[in-house]
Every structure is written in C-alpha cells, then in structure tokens.
Design a protein around this motif. Structure first.
Motif, PDB file in Angstrom:
ATOM      1  N   PHE A   1      78.331  40.777  35.467  1.00 48.83           N
ATOM      2  CA  PHE A   1      78.184  42.194  35.101  1.00 48.83           C
ATOM      3  C   PHE A   1      76.710  42.534  34.902  1.00 48.83           C
ATOM      4  O   PHE A   1      76.238  43.574  35.378  1.00 48.83           O
ATOM      5  N   ALA A   2      75.978  41.671  34.221  1.00 49.90           N
ATOM      6  CA  ALA A   2      74.555  41.916  33.987  1.00 49.90           C
ATOM      7  C   ALA A   2      73.774  41.880  35.298  1.00 49.90           C
ATOM      8  O   ALA A   2      72.875  42.708  35.522  1.00 49.90           O
ATOM      9  N   ILE A   3      74.103  40.934  36.180  1.00 46.20           N
ATOM     10  CA  ILE A   3      73.406  40.839  37.472  1.00 46.20           C
ATOM     11  C   ILE A   3      73.598  42.121  38.277  1.00 46.20           C
ATOM     12  O   ILE A   3      72.633  42.689  38.813  1.00 46.20           O
ATOM     13  N   LEU A   4      74.834  42.595  38.361  1.00 48.65           N
ATOM     14  CA  LEU A   4      75.095  43.795  39.154  1.00 48.65           C
ATOM     15  C   LEU A   4      74.506  45.034  38.487  1.00 48.65           C
ATOM     16  O   LEU A   4      74.052  45.956  39.173  1.00 48.65           O
ATOM     17  N   ALA A   5      74.505  45.085  37.153  1.00 44.56           N
ATOM     18  CA  ALA A   5      73.903  46.227  36.456  1.00 44.56           C
ATOM     19  C   ALA A   5      72.410  46.328  36.777  1.00 44.56           C
ATOM     20  O   ALA A   5      71.886  47.435  37.012  1.00 44.56           O
TER      21      ALA A   5
ATOM     22  N   SER B   1      77.907  49.689  44.845  1.00 43.56           N
ATOM     23  CA  SER B   1      77.680  48.778  43.716  1.00 43.56           C
ATOM     24  C   SER B   1      77.945  49.471  42.385  1.00 43.56           C
ATOM     25  O   SER B   1      78.458  48.849  41.446  1.00 43.56           O
ATOM     26  N   ALA B   2      77.586  50.760  42.289  1.00 45.61           N
ATOM     27  CA  ALA B   2      77.811  51.492  41.036  1.00 45.61           C
ATOM     28  C   ALA B   2      79.313  51.616  40.742  1.00 45.61           C
ATOM     29  O   ALA B   2      79.745  51.441  39.596  1.00 45.61           O
ATOM     30  N   VAL B   3      80.096  51.915  41.781  1.00 48.53           N
ATOM     31  CA  VAL B   3      81.542  52.000  41.583  1.00 48.53           C
ATOM     32  C   VAL B   3      82.111  50.622  41.251  1.00 48.53           C
ATOM     33  O   VAL B   3      83.029  50.496  40.425  1.00 48.53           O
ATOM     34  N   THR B   4      81.566  49.587  41.869  1.00 46.09           N
ATOM     35  CA  THR B   4      82.010  48.227  41.549  1.00 46.09           C
ATOM     36  C   THR B   4      81.708  47.888  40.095  1.00 46.09           C
ATOM     37  O   THR B   4      82.499  47.214  39.422  1.00 46.09           O
ATOM     38  N   LEU B   5      80.563  48.357  39.600  1.00 42.84           N
ATOM     39  CA  LEU B   5      80.224  48.131  38.193  1.00 42.84           C
ATOM     40  C   LEU B   5      81.243  48.813  37.283  1.00 42.84           C
ATOM     41  O   LEU B   5      81.652  48.250  36.247  1.00 42.84           O
ATOM     42  N   LEU B   6      81.679  50.020  37.661  1.00 45.73           N
ATOM     43  CA  LEU B   6      82.730  50.701  36.902  1.00 45.73           C
ATOM     44  C   LEU B   6      84.034  49.910  36.951  1.00 45.73           C
ATOM     45  O   LEU B   6      84.734  49.783  35.933  1.00 45.73           O
ATOM     46  N   LYS B   7      84.362  49.354  38.104  1.00 51.51           N
ATOM     47  CA  LYS B   7      85.571  48.539  38.226  1.00 51.51           C
ATOM     48  C   LYS B   7      85.487  47.308  37.329  1.00 51.51           C
ATOM     49  O   LYS B   7      86.474  46.921  36.696  1.00 51.51           O
ATOM     50  N   MET B   8      84.314  46.688  37.276  1.00 49.79           N
ATOM     51  CA  MET B   8      84.141  45.504  36.431  1.00 49.79           C
ATOM     52  C   MET B   8      84.354  45.855  34.964  1.00 49.79           C
ATOM     53  O   MET B   8      85.014  45.117  34.217  1.00 49.79           O
ATOM     54  N   PHE B   9      83.820  46.997  34.561  1.00 43.25           N
ATOM     55  CA  PHE B   9      83.995  47.430  33.165  1.00 43.25           C
ATOM     56  C   PHE B   9      85.462  47.690  32.851  1.00 43.25           C
ATOM     57  O   PHE B   9      85.977  47.262  31.798  1.00 43.25           O
TER      58      PHE B   9
ATOM     59  N   PHE C   1      82.322  40.807  53.407  1.00 44.10           N
ATOM     60  CA  PHE C   1      81.490  39.604  53.442  1.00 44.10           C
ATOM     61  C   PHE C   1      80.576  39.619  54.665  1.00 44.10           C
ATOM     62  O   PHE C   1      79.397  39.269  54.573  1.00 44.10           O
ATOM     63  N   PHE C   2      81.105  40.051  55.806  1.00 41.80           N
ATOM     64  CA  PHE C   2      80.285  40.151  57.013  1.00 41.80           C
ATOM     65  C   PHE C   2      79.181  41.188  56.840  1.00 41.80           C
ATOM     66  O   PHE C   2      78.033  40.969  57.249  1.00 41.80           O
ATOM     67  N   THR C   3      79.518  42.338  56.240  1.00 43.63           N
ATOM     68  CA  THR C   3      78.520  43.384  56.025  1.00 43.63           C
ATOM     69  C   THR C   3      77.409  42.902  55.098  1.00 43.63           C
ATOM     70  O   THR C   3      76.221  43.106  55.368  1.00 43.63           O
ATOM     71  N   CYS C   4      77.783  42.266  54.001  1.00 45.60           N
ATOM     72  CA  CYS C   4      76.792  41.770  53.056  1.00 45.60           C
ATOM     73  C   CYS C   4      75.914  40.696  53.690  1.00 45.60           C
ATOM     74  O   CYS C   4      74.690  40.673  53.485  1.00 45.60           O
TER      75      CYS C   4
ATOM     76  N   TYR D   1      72.433  37.963  46.170  1.00 48.70           N
ATOM     77  CA  TYR D   1      73.634  37.611  45.404  1.00 48.70           C
ATOM     78  C   TYR D   1      74.302  38.846  44.809  1.00 48.70           C
ATOM     79  O   TYR D   1      75.534  38.873  44.664  1.00 48.70           O
ATOM     80  N   THR D   2      73.532  39.878  44.466  1.00 52.05           N
ATOM     81  CA  THR D   2      74.143  41.105  43.939  1.00 52.05           C
ATOM     82  C   THR D   2      75.119  41.702  44.947  1.00 52.05           C
ATOM     83  O   THR D   2      76.144  42.275  44.574  1.00 52.05           O
ATOM     84  N   GLY D   3      74.800  41.554  46.240  1.00 54.27           N
ATOM     85  CA  GLY D   3      75.722  42.056  47.258  1.00 54.27           C
ATOM     86  C   GLY D   3      77.034  41.300  47.267  1.00 54.27           C
ATOM     87  O   GLY D   3      78.107  41.902  47.390  1.00 54.27           O
ATOM     88  N   TYR D   4      76.985  39.998  47.086  1.00 56.43           N
ATOM     89  CA  TYR D   4      78.218  39.206  47.084  1.00 56.43           C
ATOM     90  C   TYR D   4      79.043  39.450  45.823  1.00 56.43           C
ATOM     91  O   TYR D   4      80.272  39.340  45.862  1.00 56.43           O
ATOM     92  N   VAL D   5      78.384  39.779  44.720  1.00 54.21           N
ATOM     93  CA  VAL D   5      79.137  40.164  43.518  1.00 54.21           C
ATOM     94  C   VAL D   5      79.972  41.402  43.817  1.00 54.21           C
ATOM     95  O   VAL D   5      81.157  41.488  43.460  1.00 54.21           O
ATOM     96  N   THR D   6      79.353  42.381  44.501  1.00 53.60           N
ATOM     97  CA  THR D   6      80.084  43.593  44.881  1.00 53.60           C
ATOM     98  C   THR D   6      81.261  43.271  45.791  1.00 53.60           C
ATOM     99  O   THR D   6      82.376  43.773  45.599  1.00 53.60           O
ATOM    100  N   ILE D   7      81.028  42.405  46.773  1.00 49.80           N
ATOM    101  CA  ILE D   7      82.067  42.090  47.755  1.00 49.80           C
ATOM    102  C   ILE D   7      83.265  41.421  47.086  1.00 49.80           C
ATOM    103  O   ILE D   7      84.420  41.817  47.291  1.00 49.80           O
TER     104      ILE D   7
END
Length: 384
Positions: A78-82, A114-122, A175-178, A230-236
C-alpha cells in the motif's frame, strides 16, 4: 562432466551437488502447481478462487480467516503504490502546466489506474472481515453435500473452470502491458546503442514520476528503476485479485442459481405423470420447496451483502476504465507512427477492456441466472 548449479549441505553434514536439471524440474513443477486451474481435468477445489487467491496472496490482501491480522506485506505494498500514485500525478500535472499534452496523457493514464487500485486496496483492507465471511458462506453453499447429483456437480465445475480462465485473461493482459512499460526504456536504449547514437542515449524510467534528482543518478538509479517498475506490478496483481474476486463471486452465484433450477426440475420430475398427489407426496414436495426457498433467500442475502461492499469499487473502476480507454485512443492517434508506443497503448486498451468484461459479464451472469429461477418454477408447475 555434468554442469552443476549450486551445492548444499545435507542433514548428514556431507556436501551434495544438485544438477541443474533437478532445479529446472522443481521450478517447472512449482509453476505447473500454480497454474493447475488452466487444465480441464482438475477438481472444484483447484478452480475455486484460483486467480484471486494467487494474486491477493502475493500482495497480502487475501481475506483469510475471520479475525486474522493484516499481513505486513499488505501495508508495504500500500505504501509503495501510494508513493507511486502521488509522484505520478504530480508529474502529470507538471506536464499539463507545460502544455505537454502527449506526455501528460502518457503519465495520467497509468496514474489513474494506480489511483483506483489504491482505493481498491484500502477497501479490501476495510472490508477484510466481511470478505472473509462472504467467501466462507459462498463456499458453504457451493460445497453443500445435499447438492451432489451429477448434473449439479457439473454445473459448479463448469462455472468454476470458466471463472478461473476468464480471470486469468485480464491478469495476463495487465502483466504484458506492465512488462511492456518496464522494458520500453531498456529497448530504446538498446536500439540507440546498436545504432551508435550515443549522443541521444538518455536513461529514463518506465513510468513518469517526480523523483529527487539524487535518485535519478548513479548509483541510485537502478534501485529507483526497480522501485518504479514494481509499482506497476502491484497495480496488476491487485486488480487481478480484486476484480477477479468480483467475477469469481458472480460466477459462483450464477452457478448456485443454476443448481437451484436443476433442484426444482428434479423435484417435479417424478410427479409429471401424476394426475393427483397423495397427502404424503404433497408434504414431501412442500418440504423440498421450503428447502429450496430457504437456499434461494440465503443466496439473495449473500448477493446483497456482496453488492454493498463492492459498489464503490465497481463505480470507480468503470470511471477509471473509461478514462484509460479515452487516453489510450488519443495517444494512439498522436503516436500512430511510433511502433513501440502504439503497441504499448494497444496493450493498455486490451487490458482495460478485459477488466470491463470481467465486471459486465459477471453482473450479467448473476442477473440472467436469477431471473431464470422463477421461470423454471413456472415451467415445472405448468408441466405438473
């Protein structure tokens, strides 16, 4: 002499060499174990939430058992993606201020995702206990020993296998896109090097982020590059887990409704040739109908409980996916002569569309199977 990869000390104290073929076999066995859900001859347990569990386990967001504490890796991710979202949005705003529209869109496109993914993580952390309860209740309904007729097992297995394979598609596309984003700077640098254009040789990061200059110079640049990649793979993996959890839940709910239909048909089938039923037969039919109604209401309650937890996630995802597709189309028009850039945004568009497919098709499955239950009741009663 056989090539050896490494040596290890055994419990007896002797040093034994391990051939590289053994290591390769172990790696392939592990990969085969992870992706068993892509095979056709597996048990229901293998398909059940295979992709969401794999993705969320890696990130530390799998609901687990009720009362479990948050895994430490969930907070780290969560901190990495934030950090990634904040620096990416800042860079995008700077490009907009400088009227660099192409760079701004190229930056804000992954930043929005990534911002929407951060909301999903929360929200996954916020509803961790509720998701665990929902998963347990769904498993209890799906693996009910009372629904063990061959046609009912086939229905559950068919929906589970379908959910696992469809969920694997957006995860693979993302994964391919990232990976394309992460390899783009390396490929450009390699092309410039092979063309001996050393004066144009400039290293840049996979995603446009505002970073301190010290982190973009030697010796910290490789670490910064790895962090940004790595932030991209966190999103994926998070949208593979969170969105996959949604589709998997919808697929199994539709399976439960279809199992109810099969149960209703089997209830009335023995009496299709009867003109009149005895009091014992009527009582037996009434008890079976009562059981079906109770199960139907339990499925409806579970669906409502699940809908309330996923409303914000679904709305945010549709908004972000629309923005991503729009940004990608604009970038494709402006970068049409750039082969690598065009490939990048085609992959991004495919990933966004596959995510939309997961949400749209999942909701459609539940709606269709739910409305077909009363239809089957009417047909069964009419035939009776």
């Amino acid at each position: 002499m056989q090539d050896l990869l490494w040596k290890r000390v055994t419990t007896t104290g002797y040093i034994r060499s391990i051939p590289w073929q053994d290591v390769a076999h172990k790696v392939m066995s592990t990969m085969s174990e992870w992706f068993r859900f892509l095979k056709r001859d597996q048990e229901l347990d293998v398909y059940f939430f295979a992709v969401p569990r794999l993705s969320l386990d890696i990130m530390g967001y799998w609901p687990g058992k009720t009362g479990d504490t948050w895994p430490w890796r969930s907070l780290i991710h969560f901190a990495i993606l934030a950090i990634g979202v904040a620096t990416e949005l800042h860079a995008g705003m700077r490009f907009l201020d400088g009227q660099q529209i192409t760079l701004a869109l190229e930056t804000l496109c992954p930043a929005g995702t990534s911002a929407v993914t951060l909301l999903k993580m929360f929200l996954m952390l916020r509803f961790r206990r509720d998701l665990s309860i929902m998963w347990s209740r769904l498993r209890g309904l799906l693996f009910d020993p009372k629904w063990e007729r061959p046609e009912q097992r086939d229905i559950r297995l068919r929906h589970s296998a379908m959910a696992a394979r469809i969920n694997f598609w957006p995860l693979s596309a993302g994964f391919f896109t990232c990976t394309t984003y992460n390899l783009k700077p390396i490929l450009i640098a390699m092309i410039l090097y092979l063309q001996n254009r050393y004066e144009d040789f400039v290293w840049f990061t996979p995603f446009n982020m505002t970073m301190p200059k010290v982190l973009l110079s030697y010796p910290f640049f490789p670490l910064t590059y790895v962090f940004i990649a790595y932030t991209g793979y966190v999103t994926i993996f998070m949208f593979g887990g969170c969105d996959g959890f949604y589709f998997e839940f919808c697929a199994h709910l539709s399976a439960l409704f279809e199992v109810l239909q099969a149960e209703i048909e089997s209830m009335f089938r023995p009496y299709t040739d009867h003109l009149e039923l005895s009091p014992v037969q009527l009582y037996t039919l009434e008890q079976k109908m009562r059981s079906v109604i109770i199960r139907h209401n339990a499925i409806i309650d579970l669906t409502t409980f699940f809908r309330d937890r996923y409303t914000i996630i679904t709305l945010a995802h549709f908004v972000s996916a629309a923005m991503v597709i729009g940004f990608s189309m604009v970038n494709l028009l402006t970068l049409g002569n750039n082969g690598l850039g065009a490939l990048l945004y085609v992959a991004y568009t495919v990933a966004a569309l596959s995510q939309l497919l997961v949400y749209c098709y999942g909701g459609t499955l539940v709606a269709e199977k739910h409305w077909s239950v009363p239809h089957h009741v009417r047909l069964s009663v009419a035939a009776f």
